[in-house]
Design a protein around this motif. Structure first.
Motif, PDB file in Angstrom:
ATOM      1  N   PRO A   1       0.824  -1.216   0.000  1.00 22.21           N
ATOM      2  CA  PRO A   1       0.000   0.000   0.000  1.00 22.21           C
ATOM      3  C   PRO A   1       0.857   1.263   0.000  1.00 22.21           C
ATOM      4  O   PRO A   1       0.768   2.104   0.900  1.00 22.21           O
ATOM      5  CB  PRO A   1      -0.816  -0.152   1.286  1.00 22.21           C
ATOM      6  N   THR A   2       1.687   1.370  -1.025  1.00 25.92           N
ATOM      7  CA  THR A   2       2.568   2.534  -1.145  1.00 25.92           C
ATOM      8  C   THR A   2       2.204   3.374  -2.366  1.00 25.92           C
ATOM      9  O   THR A   2       2.918   4.313  -2.721  1.00 25.92           O
ATOM     10  CB  THR A   2       4.034   2.072  -1.269  1.00 25.92           C
ATOM     11  N   GLY A   3       1.112   3.027  -3.021  1.00 28.36           N
ATOM     12  CA  GLY A   3       0.653   3.743  -4.206  1.00 28.36           C
ATOM     13  C   GLY A   3      -0.576   3.061  -4.771  1.00 28.36           C
ATOM     14  O   GLY A   3      -1.099   2.109  -4.174  1.00 28.36           O
ATOM     15  N   TYR A   4      -1.057   3.555  -5.903  1.00 30.80           N
ATOM     16  CA  TYR A   4      -2.246   3.004  -6.526  1.00 30.80           C
ATOM     17  C   TYR A   4      -1.902   1.799  -7.408  1.00 30.80           C
ATOM     18  O   TYR A   4      -0.806   1.709  -7.950  1.00 30.80           O
ATOM     19  CB  TYR A   4      -2.947   4.066  -7.375  1.00 30.80           C
TER      20      TYR A   4
ATOM     21  N   ILE B   1      -2.226  -7.695   2.238  1.00 29.18           N
ATOM     22  CA  ILE B   1      -1.624  -6.368   2.203  1.00 29.18           C
ATOM     23  C   ILE B   1      -0.203  -6.431   2.752  1.00 29.18           C
ATOM     24  O   ILE B   1       0.020  -6.752   3.911  1.00 29.18           O
ATOM     25  CB  ILE B   1      -2.467  -5.363   3.021  1.00 29.18           C
ATOM     26  N   ASP B   2       0.765  -6.122   1.878  1.00 35.71           N
ATOM     27  CA  ASP B   2       2.181  -6.167   2.242  1.00 35.71           C
ATOM     28  C   ASP B   2       2.568  -4.823   2.865  1.00 35.71           C
ATOM     29  O   ASP B   2       3.101  -3.941   2.200  1.00 35.71           O
ATOM     30  CB  ASP B   2       3.014  -6.463   0.990  1.00 35.71           C
ATOM     31  N   ASP B   3       2.270  -4.683   4.159  1.00 37.04           N
ATOM     32  CA  ASP B   3       2.471  -3.395   4.834  1.00 37.04           C
ATOM     33  C   ASP B   3       3.497  -3.492   5.959  1.00 37.04           C
ATOM     34  O   ASP B   3       3.323  -2.908   7.035  1.00 37.04           O
ATOM     35  CB  ASP B   3       1.142  -2.863   5.377  1.00 37.04           C
ATOM     36  N   THR B   4       4.574  -4.230   5.696  1.00 37.75           N
ATOM     37  CA  THR B   4       5.616  -4.353   6.717  1.00 37.75           C
ATOM     38  C   THR B   4       6.502  -3.118   6.782  1.00 37.75           C
ATOM     39  O   THR B   4       7.289  -2.973   7.727  1.00 37.75           O
ATOM     40  CB  THR B   4       6.505  -5.591   6.458  1.00 37.75           C
ATOM     41  N   ASP B   5       6.415  -2.238   5.783  1.00 39.17           N
ATOM     42  CA  ASP B   5       7.189  -0.991   5.794  1.00 39.17           C
ATOM     43  C   ASP B   5       6.311   0.123   6.357  1.00 39.17           C
ATOM     44  O   ASP B   5       5.470   0.686   5.646  1.00 39.17           O
ATOM     45  CB  ASP B   5       7.637  -0.639   4.374  1.00 39.17           C
TER      46      ASP B   5
ATOM     47  N   ARG C   1       6.412   3.781   4.475  1.00 42.98           N
ATOM     48  CA  ARG C   1       5.846   3.986   3.140  1.00 42.98           C
ATOM     49  C   ARG C   1       4.398   3.518   3.012  1.00 42.98           C
ATOM     50  O   ARG C   1       3.678   3.949   2.110  1.00 42.98           O
ATOM     51  CB  ARG C   1       6.707   3.279   2.088  1.00 42.98           C
ATOM     52  N   SER C   2       3.959   2.627   3.880  1.00 43.79           N
ATOM     53  CA  SER C   2       2.593   2.096   3.787  1.00 43.79           C
ATOM     54  C   SER C   2       1.587   3.131   4.285  1.00 43.79           C
ATOM     55  O   SER C   2       1.757   3.707   5.352  1.00 43.79           O
ATOM     56  CB  SER C   2       2.465   0.810   4.599  1.00 43.79           C
ATOM     57  N   LYS C   3       0.534   3.356   3.496  1.00 42.12           N
ATOM     58  CA  LYS C   3      -0.490   4.345   3.841  1.00 42.12           C
ATOM     59  C   LYS C   3      -1.868   3.685   3.820  1.00 42.12           C
ATOM     60  O   LYS C   3      -2.194   2.948   2.893  1.00 42.12           O
ATOM     61  CB  LYS C   3      -0.484   5.515   2.854  1.00 42.12           C
ATOM     62  N   GLU C   4      -2.670   3.999   4.824  1.00 41.73           N
ATOM     63  CA  GLU C   4      -4.005   3.406   4.894  1.00 41.73           C
ATOM     64  C   GLU C   4      -4.879   3.847   3.730  1.00 41.73           C
ATOM     65  O   GLU C   4      -5.746   3.109   3.271  1.00 41.73           O
ATOM     66  CB  GLU C   4      -4.669   3.774   6.226  1.00 41.73           C
TER      67      GLU C   4
END
Length: 441
Positions: free
Chosen positions: A10-13, A40-44, A47-50
Motif C-alpha cells: 500500500p505505497t501507491g495506486y 496487504i504487504d504493509d511491513t514498511d 511507506r505504507s499508507k491506509e
C-alpha cells in the motif's frame, strides 16, 4: 484446495502491471472453486499508507475481483520473528554488517576479476567478539539467509523448466538492520502458513522464487506451483516503468474505461489466444489457461481499451446505464431514446454529456456557403416541435419536393445544420431529442 493470493504494497495506486498479477491469481482460484486472498504487504511502516489500502480495495471491487479474506502482514510480525528464530537455530540465518559502500566495492572488485557479483559471506567468519565490536560501532546488522549452493529447479507454469545455480545468487537479506522484515521472508511465511498452492507474479521475481524455494523447504513448507508472467512494455516495446504512474486503475477508470473492457484485454494479453470482449466474469474464468501465456515481453497500449469499451457499451440495455444517463441531466422520459440514439456513437460514458448538451442547447450549425439558401428554405419548412420518429422523414420529403434536392445533397447539409457534425446517429431518432434547433433562428 487451490489457494492463491494478491499481495500489493500500500505505497501507491494499483496500475496495469499489478492488475495482471491480481487477475491471473483471481482467475486460477475461481476456476478451481478455490480461495483468493488479498494480502496487504504493509511491513514498511514508513511507506505504507491506509489511504492506499482503501484505494486497492476500491479498485479491485470496481473490477469485480472479490477476495475471500484479507490478511495484513503488519499483523503477523510475530510469525516472521518465529520463522527467523527457527532459521537461526538451523544455522541458516546469519548477521552481516557491511555498509552499502563496502558491498558496492566488493561487487566492483568481483566484476573486475570476472566473477559473479555475489555476497562473499565474509560475515560467517566473524568471531563473537568481532560481531559485538561491529554492533557497537555500526548498530545491528542485516540478517541473511544462507543458501545451499546447489541448483534450484522447478517447473514453471509459464516459463517451463527453470534451473538456477544458487552459487550465482547472493544470500538474500531477509531482515534489515532496523528490524524491518522484508518481502522475501514475509511472503514465504505467509504462503506456507496460509496454504497457498499457486503463485503467479512477474518474471522479474524469478531469482526471488529460487531463493524462496530454499527458504520454504528450510521451514518445512510445501512449495507452491509458481508461474512468472511476462513484463508489460509500451506499444513500441519501450519500458513502462516510468509510465505506470499514469496507468493506474483509477486513472483508467476516470478516463471512462469500462471494467469488462480492461479485464477482457488483460485476461488474454500475452497469451496465444485472441483478445475477445467478454460480457461477464464467468466467461473470463472459464476461458483462462495460464499455460497459454508466453515469456516474451508483452506490449500494452492503453488505446486498445477504448474500442473494447465502446463495444461493451453498445451491448448494454438502458437499465444498465440509467443512473449514469440521468446524472448527465437527461429527463426520465427521454432516457431510453437518448441511450438508443447515442450508444452507437460514444467511446465512453463520459461522451454522453456532450451529446446531451447538443440535444438540450442546440449545436453550432455548420453550413457551407453553397448550401445557405437551401438550408434557409429547408428550415422554413421545419414545423414546430415536439418531434417524433416520423418527423425527419416528413420534413425531408417536404424539402425534397420544394427544392428538388435528394440523396446526400439533401440530407448532409441538414444534418450539419442541426448537429454541427457530418456523421452521427440516425436522424429519425435524433430529431425528437433536439430541444433547441439553432439553425431555425
Amino acid at each position: 484446495m487451490t489457494v492463491t493470493r494478491f499481495a500489493p504494497s500500500p505505497t501507491g495506486y494499483i496500475h496495469v502491471g499489478n492488475l495482471r498479477t491480481a487477475l491471473m491469481n483471481f482467475l486460477i482460484a475461481r476456476k478451481e472453486s478455490g480461495t483468493f486472498i488479498l494480502r496487504i504487504d504493509d511491513t514498511d511502516p514508513e511507506r505504507s499508507k491506509e489511504e492506499y489500502v482503501d484505494a486497492i480495495k476500491q479498485d479491485l471491487e470496481w473490477l469485480g475481483l472479490t477476495w475471500d479474506r484479507v490478511e495484513r502482514q503488519s499483523a503477523r510480525l510475530d510469525r516472521y520473528a518465529a520463522a527467523a528464530d527457527k532459521l537461526r537455530d538451523m544455522g541458516r540465518f546469519y548477521e552481516a554488517f557491511e555498509t552499502p559502500t563496502e558491498l558496492d566495492l566488493k561487487r566492483k572488485k568481483q566484476l573486475n576479476m570476472g566473477k559473479p557479483p555475489v555476497y562473499d559471506r565474509a560475515a560467517l567468519s566473524l568471531s563473537e567478539a568481532e560481531q559485538e565490536a561491529l554492533r557497537a560501532e555500526r548498530g545491528a546488522g542485516v540478517w541473511r539467509f544462507k543458501l545451499n549452493q546447489e541448483r534450484i529447479e522447478w517447473t514453471d507454469g509459464i516459463l517451463g523448466d527453470v534451473s538456477i545455480d544458487a552459487a550465482s545468487v547472493s544470500d538474500p537479506v531477509l531482515i534489515r538492520g532496523d528490524g524491518q522484515v522484508l518481502y522475501t521472508l514475509a511472503s514465504v511465511v505467509d504462503d506456507t502458513e496460509m496454504g497457498v498452492t499457486h503463485v503467479v507474479r512477474g518474471s522479474d521475481h524469478v531469482t526471488n522464487t529460487a531463493t524462496q524455494i530454499q527458504i520454504i523447504e528450510a521451514l518445512g513448507g510445501n512449495v507452491p506451483r509458481f508461474a512468472h508472467h511476462s513484463l508489460l512494455t509500451g506499444p513500441q516495446g519501450e519500458s513502462l516503468s516510468k509510465r505506470l504512474g499514469t496507468l493506474s486503475l483509477r486513472d483508467l477508470r476516470a478516463a471512462g474505461v469500462e471494467p469488462m473492457a480492461l479485464l477482457s484485454l488483460m485476461a488474454r494479453l500475452g497469451s496465444a489466444d485472441p483478445i475477445e470482449l467478454r460480457s461477464e466474469m464467468e466467461q473470463l474464468i472459464e476461458g483462462f489457461d495460464i499455460e497459454r501465456f508466453g515469456a516474451a515481453p508483452t506490449k500494452f497500449d492503453s488505446n486498445d481499451l477504448y474500442p473494447l469499451t465502446a463495444r461493451h457499451l453498445q451491448s448494454l440495455p438502458f437499465e444498465a446505464v440509467e443512473e449514469h444517463v440521468r446524472a448527465t441531466g437527461v429527463p426520465a422520459d427521454l432516457g431510453p431514446l437518448f441511450w438508443e440514439v447515442t450508444r452507437e456513437n460514444i467511446t465512453t460514458l463520459r461522451d454522453l454529456e456532450a451529446w446531451w448538451l447538443m440535444c438540450r442547447d442546440g449545436a453550432q450549425p455548420v453550413i457551407e456557403d453553397e448550401d445557405r439558401e437551401f438550408v434557409a428554405e429547408a428550415m422554413a419548412l421545419l414545423p414546430e416541435g415536439p418531434y417524433d420518429r416520423d418527423s425527419w422523414g416528413s420534413w425531408t420529403t417536404a424539402v425534397k419536393d420544394a427544392t428538388g434536392r435528394k440523396g446526400r445533397a439533401l440530407f448532409m447539409p441538414l444534418r450539419k445544420a442541426l448537429t454541427g457534425q457530418a456523421h452521427g446517429p440516425d436522424m429519425n431518432k435524433l430529431l425528437p431529442l433536439l430541444q433547441n434547433i439553432r439553425a431555425k433562428g
